[in-house]
Motif scaffolding. Sequence first.
Motif, PDB file in Angstrom:
ATOM      1  N   VAL A   1       0.835  -1.200   0.000  1.00  0.00           N
ATOM      2  CA  VAL A   1       0.000   0.000   0.000  1.00  0.00           C
ATOM      3  C   VAL A   1       0.871   1.252   0.000  1.00  0.00           C
ATOM      4  O   VAL A   1       0.701   2.149  -0.828  1.00  0.00           O
ATOM      5  CB  VAL A   1      -0.928  -0.021   1.238  1.00  0.00           C
ATOM      6  N   GLU A   2       1.828   1.287   0.935  1.00  0.00           N
ATOM      7  CA  GLU A   2       2.654   2.481   1.032  1.00  0.00           C
ATOM      8  C   GLU A   2       3.467   2.689  -0.243  1.00  0.00           C
ATOM      9  O   GLU A   2       3.547   3.810  -0.767  1.00  0.00           O
ATOM     10  CB  GLU A   2       3.585   2.383   2.241  1.00  0.00           C
ATOM     11  N   GLU A   3       4.047   1.599  -0.766  1.00  0.00           N
ATOM     12  CA  GLU A   3       4.851   1.723  -1.992  1.00  0.00           C
ATOM     13  C   GLU A   3       4.009   2.203  -3.174  1.00  0.00           C
ATOM     14  O   GLU A   3       4.478   2.953  -4.024  1.00  0.00           O
ATOM     15  CB  GLU A   3       5.505   0.378  -2.335  1.00  0.00           C
ATOM     16  N   ASN A   4       2.741   1.760  -3.209  1.00  0.00           N
ATOM     17  CA  ASN A   4       1.850   2.220  -4.261  1.00  0.00           C
ATOM     18  C   ASN A   4       1.683   3.733  -4.232  1.00  0.00           C
ATOM     19  O   ASN A   4       1.701   4.385  -5.270  1.00  0.00           O
ATOM     20  CB  ASN A   4       0.464   1.579  -4.096  1.00  0.00           C
ATOM     21  N   VAL A   5       1.519   4.274  -3.025  1.00  0.00           N
ATOM     22  CA  VAL A   5       1.278   5.715  -2.913  1.00  0.00           C
ATOM     23  C   VAL A   5       2.583   6.493  -3.096  1.00  0.00           C
ATOM     24  O   VAL A   5       2.596   7.577  -3.684  1.00  0.00           O
ATOM     25  CB  VAL A   5       0.617   6.057  -1.555  1.00  0.00           C
ATOM     26  N   VAL A   6       3.695   5.896  -2.622  1.00  0.00           N
ATOM     27  CA  VAL A   6       4.987   6.573  -2.749  1.00  0.00           C
ATOM     28  C   VAL A   6       5.441   6.609  -4.211  1.00  0.00           C
ATOM     29  O   VAL A   6       6.111   7.551  -4.643  1.00  0.00           O
ATOM     30  CB  VAL A   6       6.049   5.857  -1.870  1.00  0.00           C
ATOM     31  N   PHE A   7       5.025   5.594  -4.976  1.00  0.00           N
ATOM     32  CA  PHE A   7       5.549   5.424  -6.336  1.00  0.00           C
ATOM     33  C   PHE A   7       5.497   6.679  -7.215  1.00  0.00           C
ATOM     34  O   PHE A   7       6.539   7.121  -7.714  1.00  0.00           O
ATOM     35  CB  PHE A   7       4.846   4.246  -7.011  1.00  0.00           C
ATOM     36  N   PRO A   8       4.304   7.284  -7.392  1.00  0.00           N
ATOM     37  CA  PRO A   8       4.310   8.490  -8.245  1.00  0.00           C
ATOM     38  C   PRO A   8       5.130   9.618  -7.640  1.00  0.00           C
ATOM     39  O   PRO A   8       5.714  10.429  -8.369  1.00  0.00           O
ATOM     40  CB  PRO A   8       2.833   8.881  -8.344  1.00  0.00           C
ATOM     41  N   ILE A   9       5.212   9.660  -6.316  1.00  0.00           N
ATOM     42  CA  ILE A   9       5.989  10.726  -5.669  1.00  0.00           C
ATOM     43  C   ILE A   9       7.468  10.548  -6.004  1.00  0.00           C
ATOM     44  O   ILE A   9       8.151  11.499  -6.379  1.00  0.00           O
ATOM     45  CB  ILE A   9       5.789  10.719  -4.131  1.00  0.00           C
ATOM     46  N   SER A  10       7.974   9.303  -5.904  1.00  0.00           N
ATOM     47  CA  SER A  10       9.410   9.124  -6.186  1.00  0.00           C
ATOM     48  C   SER A  10       9.718   9.318  -7.655  1.00  0.00           C
ATOM     49  O   SER A  10      10.821   9.713  -7.999  1.00  0.00           O
ATOM     50  CB  SER A  10       9.933   7.751  -5.779  1.00  0.00           C
ATOM     51  N   MET A  11       8.740   9.033  -8.504  1.00  0.00           N
ATOM     52  CA  MET A  11       9.004   9.166  -9.932  1.00  0.00           C
ATOM     53  C   MET A  11       9.187  10.623 -10.324  1.00  0.00           C
ATOM     54  O   MET A  11       9.983  10.925 -11.188  1.00  0.00           O
ATOM     55  CB  MET A  11       7.828   8.538 -10.689  1.00  0.00           C
ATOM     56  N   PHE A  12       8.444  11.517  -9.678  1.00  0.00           N
ATOM     57  CA  PHE A  12       8.439  12.889 -10.182  1.00  0.00           C
ATOM     58  C   PHE A  12       8.901  13.963  -9.199  1.00  0.00           C
ATOM     59  O   PHE A  12       8.787  15.137  -9.480  1.00  0.00           O
ATOM     60  CB  PHE A  12       7.045  13.245 -10.708  1.00  0.00           C
ATOM     61  N   THR A  13       9.370  13.559  -8.011  1.00  0.00           N
ATOM     62  CA  THR A  13       9.914  14.567  -7.111  1.00  0.00           C
ATOM     63  C   THR A  13      11.268  14.093  -6.603  1.00  0.00           C
ATOM     64  O   THR A  13      11.626  12.933  -6.793  1.00  0.00           O
ATOM     65  CB  THR A  13       9.011  14.798  -5.880  1.00  0.00           C
TER      66      THR A  13
END
Lengths: 250, 250
Positions: free
Chosen positions: B95-107
């Motif tokens: 769950v956490e990795e799912n939500v973190v994923f777009p954040i790590s991709m673009f920030t």
Amino acid sequence: MINSVKLFFNFGRYFILIRRAFAKPEKVSIYIDRIFEEIYILGVGSLGIVAIISVFMGAVITLQSAFNFESPLIPYYAIGVAVRDSMILEFSPAIVSLILAGKVGSSIASEIGTMRVTEQIDALEIMGINSAGYLIFPKIIASVLFNPILIVFSMFLGIAGGYFFGALAGVVSPHQYVYGITYDFRPFNVFYALIKSGVFAFIIASVPAYHGYFTKGGALEVGRSSTKGVVYSSVLILAFDLILTQLLLA
Amino acid sequence: MIQINNISKSFSGREVLKNISFTFEAGKTNMIIGESGSGKTTLLKCMVGLNEIDSGEVLFDGRDFYTLDFKGKKEIRKEIGMLFQGGALFDSKTVEENVVFPISMFTDLSVSEKRDRANFCLQRVNLDNANNLYPSELSGGMKKRVAIARAIAVQPKYLFCDEPNSGLDPKTSIVIDNLIKEITDEYKITTVVITHDMNSVIEIGDNIIFIYKGEKWWEGNKLEILKTENKEVHDFVYATKFMRELRNKF
Ligand SMILES: Nc1ncnc2c1ncn2[C@@H]1O[C@H](COP(=O)(O)OP(=O)(O)OP(=O)(O)O)[C@@H](O)[C@H]1O
Ligand SMILES: [Mg+2]
């Protein structure tokens, strides 16, 4: 007629997909992590099966050669030569790649196919991520980097398998075997095997990925893509085996 | 603001969307309603390019999506958050990795900043203590909420939700509805929500379009929809006994 149109369509779509997979990554550090992840899953995860079949293959070639060479004119060390050359030239690069096409190829096609039918690929695209790059590029790189290592590993284990089982069955003495495997050794053959396995690795990763990526439908179609991925990559491996053998050894 | 002009779409000869035009205002919750199979999901996917349109145009604050190249489309998509009807969570990630994923991709946030942001989003959808679970271990409603958290993780300019509260209990539904409303107001997002649920429509529907057999049949706001004389819309709104009794009371 319809079939050749379909063939061209698939060729074209395959090359477009591969070109997209090699587009500039959104974030290099994430792609590097992905490559290591794939090396672990696809490469390290295959060590076991490669080890088992290689040892057995080396042993079988030793026993069969011993059985066939029962003539006073052929020296015992020829068994070592036979095992070495069959492992290095054909068995390790081609047969192990075929086994990997089955194991790795089906898992790649079904993983990507499932992501397609559950809209996970659409979710990547919507985030502005190049899904082909994120999913397929690391798999291709991981395979092309790690499969040659697996192949060298397979050569060693095959030759070692011949050594032990040859001695165990009493068909060739360790001394003669070792003389055989060093007799007229050509390093170029190993180089040739590595080139082949690199090309096969590209096929093993990219062809099943292609079939998974364009899956339409549900669970049933994912299964079908996985079968297609394995069949097409195996046929291509055999075709390229022929072509590369002609090009490199002729 | 998103403007769609004369969008048409057919699947293998069957017309699913017929010449639809509408303006989705920024800072408003724009709702698409209609019977099952009327073409709502298809319309949403056409707006973001997951289904190619046959004709028409889609303007994201004036930028014509379909005339852009691959790169230009990617830039717009980075501003989009989307909740898919089936969730489309990455099932190899927690769950956490799912939500973190777009954040790590673009920030370029640090690990702990990313985690804070993810936890903030998860708390907004009332999801605590599920960070380390995998999607296969979640209930349907929990999946939906994770998907919403992922969609709002990178503060989108455009938010698309395909049935955000199907499969949720009435209490959580209201929480989700209010959350969508709140972030829409707060960040002046252009929000497009597909729903079947008249409660949500009355709760948060600023602009409403009713799709009937692929056509835009009606448009208006939540007060107008209760008084409409349009037969199909009326039948849709007052399909339940509860709504009919409510109407008779007032
Ligand atoms: N990929 C596709 N290929 C062929 N037909 C499709 C495809 N996607 C949707 N359709 C058809 O388009 C029509 C509209 O489907 P859509 O998913 O847009 O409906 P919907 O309004 O979202 O319904 P629901 O409320 O049940 O989700 C349906 O008749 C469906 O069969
Ligand atoms: Mg739908």
